[in-house]
Design a protein around this motif. Structure first.
Motif, PDB file in Angstrom:
ATOM      1  N   PRO A  93      82.662  38.324  34.350  1.00 55.93           N
ATOM      2  CA  PRO A  93      82.634  37.633  33.052  1.00 55.93           C
ATOM      3  C   PRO A  93      81.212  37.376  32.576  1.00 55.93           C
ATOM      4  O   PRO A  93      80.356  36.965  33.358  1.00 55.93           O
ATOM      5  N   ARG A  94      80.970  37.610  31.316  1.00 54.44           N
ATOM      6  CA  ARG A  94      79.616  37.394  30.797  1.00 54.44           C
ATOM      7  C   ARG A  94      79.281  35.917  30.673  1.00 54.44           C
ATOM      8  O   ARG A  94      78.135  35.566  30.429  1.00 54.44           O
ATOM      9  N   GLU A  95      80.276  35.069  30.858  1.00 57.68           N
ATOM     10  CA  GLU A  95      80.001  33.619  30.853  1.00 57.68           C
ATOM     11  C   GLU A  95      79.170  33.211  32.072  1.00 57.68           C
ATOM     12  O   GLU A  95      78.525  32.185  32.068  1.00 57.68           O
ATOM     13  N   LEU A  96      79.185  34.041  33.106  1.00 53.18           N
ATOM     14  CA  LEU A  96      78.368  33.774  34.305  1.00 53.18           C
ATOM     15  C   LEU A  96      76.956  34.291  34.069  1.00 53.18           C
ATOM     16  O   LEU A  96      76.765  35.354  33.495  1.00 53.18           O
ATOM     17  N   SER A  97      75.983  33.559  34.557  1.00 53.19           N
ATOM     18  CA  SER A  97      74.595  34.043  34.460  1.00 53.19           C
ATOM     19  C   SER A  97      74.421  35.215  35.418  1.00 53.19           C
ATOM     20  O   SER A  97      75.235  35.425  36.328  1.00 53.19           O
TER      21      SER A  97
END
Length: 102
Positions: A93-97
């Motif tokens: 997920p792109r929500e994770l750095s």
């Protein structure tokens, strides 16, 4: 909602795959293929966020060099239908750095 993806594919000589070329592409690097006496330059790719070689304890440190590692793979497989690599594509997920993705 965050979605993850995992894809697995087998790279084989019978399909025309070359381990060194594939490694150069996936890492966005320039590598020289000793078996086929040709270079593969993918340094211009701008979409490679991270690339790393993980070795088990006790492994020869020379294998941490991507060019050495994949040329050794090419020379270790002699059959025309050899499987030279397994490609794992993991999309997180792109929500994770990037640090959390690593």
């Amino acid at each position: 909602m965050a979605i993850s993806y995992l894809g697995v594919s087998f790279q084989s000589r019978s399909k025309g795959h070359k381990a060194v070329a594939g490694a150069a592409y996936r890492a966005g690097e320039a590598l020289y293929d000793e078996r086929y006496a040709m270079g593969h330059d993918y340094e211009g790719r701008g979409d490679v966020q991270h690339s790393e070689i993980l070795l088990p304890k006790g492994a020869d440190v020379r294998f941490s060099d991507r060019e050495f590692l994949w040329n050794a793979v090419e020379f270790s497989e002699n059959r025309k239908d050899s499987q030279v690599a397994i490609d794992y594509v993991l999309a997180l997920p792109r929500e994770l750095s990037l640090e959390n993705q690593k």
